[in-house]
Design a protein around this motif. Sequence first.
Motif, PDB file in Angstrom:
ATOM      1  N   LYS A 182      58.491  32.019  73.506  1.00 21.12           N
ATOM      2  CA  LYS A 182      59.241  32.963  74.324  1.00 21.12           C
ATOM      3  C   LYS A 182      60.424  33.598  73.599  1.00 21.12           C
ATOM      4  N   ASP A 183      60.940  32.911  72.575  1.00 22.48           N
ATOM      5  CA  ASP A 183      62.098  33.462  71.862  1.00 22.48           C
ATOM      6  C   ASP A 183      61.716  34.618  70.946  1.00 22.48           C
ATOM      7  N   LYS A 184      60.421  34.902  70.830  1.00 22.06           N
ATOM      8  CA  LYS A 184      59.982  36.015  69.994  1.00 22.06           C
ATOM      9  C   LYS A 184      59.370  37.146  70.816  1.00 22.06           C
ATOM     10  N   ILE A 185      59.671  37.149  72.113  1.00 20.78           N
ATOM     11  CA  ILE A 185      59.187  38.208  72.992  1.00 20.78           C
ATOM     12  C   ILE A 185      60.264  39.280  73.109  1.00 20.78           C
ATOM     13  N   PRO A 186      59.965  40.517  72.733  1.00 23.19           N
ATOM     14  CA  PRO A 186      60.985  41.571  72.810  1.00 23.19           C
ATOM     15  C   PRO A 186      61.225  42.021  74.238  1.00 23.19           C
ATOM     16  N   GLY A 187      62.438  42.493  74.481  1.00 23.62           N
ATOM     17  CA  GLY A 187      62.789  43.092  75.762  1.00 23.62           C
ATOM     18  C   GLY A 187      63.201  44.536  75.547  1.00 23.62           C
ATOM     19  N   CYS A 188      62.760  45.425  76.414  1.00 21.87           N
ATOM     20  CA  CYS A 188      63.073  46.850  76.277  1.00 21.87           C
ATOM     21  C   CYS A 188      63.537  47.435  77.605  1.00 21.87           C
ATOM     22  N   THR A 189      64.577  48.236  77.563  1.00 16.41           N
ATOM     23  CA  THR A 189      65.063  48.940  78.744  1.00 16.41           C
ATOM     24  C   THR A 189      65.129  50.425  78.400  1.00 16.41           C
ATOM     25  N   TYR A 190      64.488  51.256  79.237  1.00 12.03           N
ATOM     26  CA  TYR A 190      64.257  52.662  78.887  1.00 12.03           C
ATOM     27  C   TYR A 190      65.275  53.590  79.542  1.00 12.03           C
ATOM     28  N   LYS A 234      72.936  31.660  58.255  1.00 11.88           N
ATOM     29  CA  LYS A 234      73.582  31.743  56.948  1.00 11.88           C
ATOM     30  C   LYS A 234      72.954  30.781  55.940  1.00 11.88           C
ATOM     31  N   LYS A 235      72.503  29.640  56.433  1.00  9.11           N
ATOM     32  CA  LYS A 235      71.953  28.611  55.542  1.00  9.11           C
ATOM     33  C   LYS A 235      70.600  28.982  54.977  1.00  9.11           C
ATOM     34  N   THR A 236      69.702  29.490  55.804  1.00  9.28           N
ATOM     35  CA  THR A 236      68.313  29.728  55.382  1.00  9.28           C
ATOM     36  C   THR A 236      67.943  31.194  55.230  1.00  9.28           C
ATOM     37  N   GLY A 237      68.739  32.095  55.788  1.00 12.63           N
ATOM     38  CA  GLY A 237      68.385  33.511  55.772  1.00 12.63           C
ATOM     39  C   GLY A 237      67.409  33.899  56.858  1.00 12.63           C
ATOM     40  N   GLN A 238      67.072  32.973  57.759  1.00 15.95           N
ATOM     41  CA  GLN A 238      66.140  33.263  58.849  1.00 15.95           C
ATOM     42  C   GLN A 238      66.726  34.307  59.798  1.00 15.95           C
ATOM     43  N   LEU A 239      65.898  35.282  60.163  1.00 15.02           N
ATOM     44  CA  LEU A 239      66.305  36.271  61.153  1.00 15.02           C
ATOM     45  C   LEU A 239      66.248  35.614  62.525  1.00 15.02           C
ATOM     46  N   LEU A 240      67.393  35.465  63.167  1.00 12.91           N
ATOM     47  CA  LEU A 240      67.476  34.781  64.459  1.00 12.91           C
ATOM     48  C   LEU A 240      67.388  35.741  65.637  1.00 12.91           C
ATOM     49  N   GLY A 241      67.843  36.969  65.435  1.00 10.17           N
ATOM     50  CA  GLY A 241      67.833  37.932  66.538  1.00 10.17           C
ATOM     51  C   GLY A 241      68.133  39.334  66.049  1.00 10.17           C
ATOM     52  N   ALA A 242      67.660  40.317  66.807  1.00 12.97           N
ATOM     53  CA  ALA A 242      67.945  41.719  66.506  1.00 12.97           C
ATOM     54  C   ALA A 242      68.177  42.444  67.824  1.00 12.97           C
ATOM     55  N   HIS A 243      69.185  43.296  67.847  1.00 11.76           N
ATOM     56  CA  HIS A 243      69.595  43.948  69.096  1.00 11.76           C
ATOM     57  C   HIS A 243      69.964  45.396  68.797  1.00 11.76           C
ATOM     58  N   MET A 244      69.473  46.306  69.636  1.00 13.06           N
ATOM     59  CA  MET A 244      69.656  47.728  69.382  1.00 13.06           C
ATOM     60  C   MET A 244      70.006  48.480  70.651  1.00 13.06           C
ATOM     61  N   VAL A 245      70.778  49.534  70.497  1.00 12.50           N
ATOM     62  CA  VAL A 245      71.030  50.473  71.570  1.00 12.50           C
ATOM     63  C   VAL A 245      71.062  51.860  70.944  1.00 12.50           C
ATOM     64  N   GLY A 246      70.324  52.805  71.544  1.00 12.86           N
ATOM     65  CA  GLY A 246      70.260  54.153  70.990  1.00 12.86           C
ATOM     66  C   GLY A 246      68.889  54.768  71.167  1.00 12.86           C
ATOM     67  N   ALA A 247      68.725  55.955  70.619  1.00 13.01           N
ATOM     68  CA  ALA A 247      67.473  56.692  70.764  1.00 13.01           C
ATOM     69  C   ALA A 247      66.299  55.941  70.146  1.00 13.01           C
ATOM     70  N   GLU A 248      65.206  55.856  70.899  1.00 10.22           N
ATOM     71  CA  GLU A 248      63.919  55.322  70.438  1.00 10.22           C
ATOM     72  C   GLU A 248      63.957  53.877  69.938  1.00 10.22           C
ATOM     73  N   VAL A 249      64.949  53.112  70.319  1.00  9.55           N
ATOM     74  CA  VAL A 249      64.997  51.723  69.831  1.00  9.55           C
ATOM     75  C   VAL A 249      63.873  50.874  70.425  1.00  9.55           C
ATOM     76  N   THR A 250      63.319  51.300  71.572  1.00  8.93           N
ATOM     77  CA  THR A 250      62.196  50.551  72.135  1.00  8.93           C
ATOM     78  C   THR A 250      60.960  50.652  71.245  1.00  8.93           C
ATOM     79  N   GLU A 251      60.890  51.683  70.419  1.00  7.49           N
ATOM     80  CA  GLU A 251      59.802  51.813  69.444  1.00  7.49           C
ATOM     81  C   GLU A 251      60.137  51.090  68.138  1.00  7.49           C
ATOM     82  N   LEU A 252      61.420  50.994  67.806  1.00  3.02           N
ATOM     83  CA  LEU A 252      61.831  50.379  66.542  1.00  3.02           C
ATOM     84  C   LEU A 252      61.791  48.852  66.576  1.00  3.02           C
ATOM     85  N   ILE A 253      62.034  48.254  67.732  1.00  7.78           N
ATOM     86  CA  ILE A 253      62.242  46.809  67.806  1.00  7.78           C
ATOM     87  C   ILE A 253      61.050  46.016  67.286  1.00  7.78           C
ATOM     88  N   GLN A 254      59.835  46.589  67.394  1.00  7.07           N
ATOM     89  CA  GLN A 254      58.653  45.836  66.981  1.00  7.07           C
ATOM     90  C   GLN A 254      58.691  45.459  65.503  1.00  7.07           C
TER      91      GLN A 254
END
Length: 487
Positions: A365-373, A424-444
């Motif tokens: 579930k932690d890898k399911i994106p959320g989008c608000t249009y 910081k320790k491993t370089g793992q991407l933990l989260g990404a968050h966006m606001v702006g034009a077409e970010v619902t297409e970019l998040i994937q």
Amino acid sequence: MANNYDVIVIGSGPGGYVTAIRSAQLGLKTAIVEREHLGGICLNWGCIPTKALLRSAEILHYGEHAKDYGLVLEGKISADIKAVVQRSRGVSARLNGGVAFLMKKNKIDVIWGEAKLTKASTAGQPAEIVVSKSSKKPMEPQNPVPKGTLGDGTYTAKHIIVATGARPRALPGIEPDGKLIWTYFEAMVPPEMPKSLLVMGSGAIGIEFASFYRTMGADVTVVELLPNVMPVEDAEISAFARKQFEKQGIKIITDAKVTKVDKASNSVTAHIETKDGKVQQITADRLISAVGVQGNIENLGLEALGVKTERGCIATDGYGKTNVSGIYAIGDVAGPPMLAHKAEHEGVICVEKIAGVPNVHPLEKDKIPGCTYCNPQVASVGLTEAKAKEQGYDIRVGRYQFAANGKAIALGEDQGLVKTIFDKKTGQLLGAHMVGAEVTELIQGFVVAMNLETTEEELMHSVFPHPTLSEMMKESVLDAYGRVLNA
């Protein structure tokens, strides 16, 4: 026996019909039960028609700001709300017919009516449901019941998957009445445009309708119980979005709740209590109740069979299995996040596990994106900055503003932010968050990266095309490591 199947799916929303298709692909004799409309709420009254409405509002917005692009449009730009709604309903009707075609193509029997679980799978005997005539109103004229549809009767299957979805939650004393107090059903088909609107709740549903109605010219006020609008989002993204909403004229009251509503003949007056105990009254033509949804678990026979439920949803493991043999649940009725794409993936996992497909992974579930249009759009995946810290991570945070991106400036959409969070320790991407034009297409792009367990190194070595909005994704990663180039 003609009424015996390998798999029966109850509910034909995105989760249900996709599950049925995958089941048929795996060679399982499959049927799907539906009481109202193929495609469920998402296709008919949710995800798809709201996007059609928002697209109309977007075009109106561009028309009103044509001069910003060096264009002159003759005459006043205005909206015909009946035509806007008609277009939205037409989009849904087209896709509804598409689901009927997919059922026929994949040789999936459609059973029309309301299903009730009557027997679990025991001692090698299949589970059983009884289907009765639906109590729901007939579907819209453009969405007829498909030919060859089965009806009332008793049906058995080795595996029964409940995918009955969810419905709007109602607060005591502020129940929707279909006229003055709306749910998303009424908000999607207004007979006329209200001059003023109060939206109770600032989640995805509430904020999308606030955005639509404000762009269409209504005076809009949003009331949110929690400190931030869109409270599931990263606080920084939420704050950025709020400023943009307020610039557009949306009034926002946070840390507040509607305690009472007085109805007049054609308006409502809401009593709004803030955190400090102060009460103010706001009168509006209509009120939209967008305080969440609840699973459709009633009248399914769950209690009689001993199927476990939690917080109004059916309890399952990572593969959709309940505590009762032969009974499964997927989608909104199986709990949050209540998103169509979660339901689809969850259903595929469930039926592949049933079919014995090797190497089926449980839902993460932690890898399911959320989008608000809304305008601006908001999209996210993974942990927020606050959640990452709460879980004990030592983090790196990168940010990149739309105002520094050439494509965003050329589009006239230079207000936005991309934010990335790394361990910081491993370089793992933990989260990404966006606001702006077409970010619902970019998040994937970030969703794929997280599923591949990508670190900052792979993202830094990836070449992003220029000029695109996607370049900001890489710049945000670079910023997290002190290497940003174009800022």
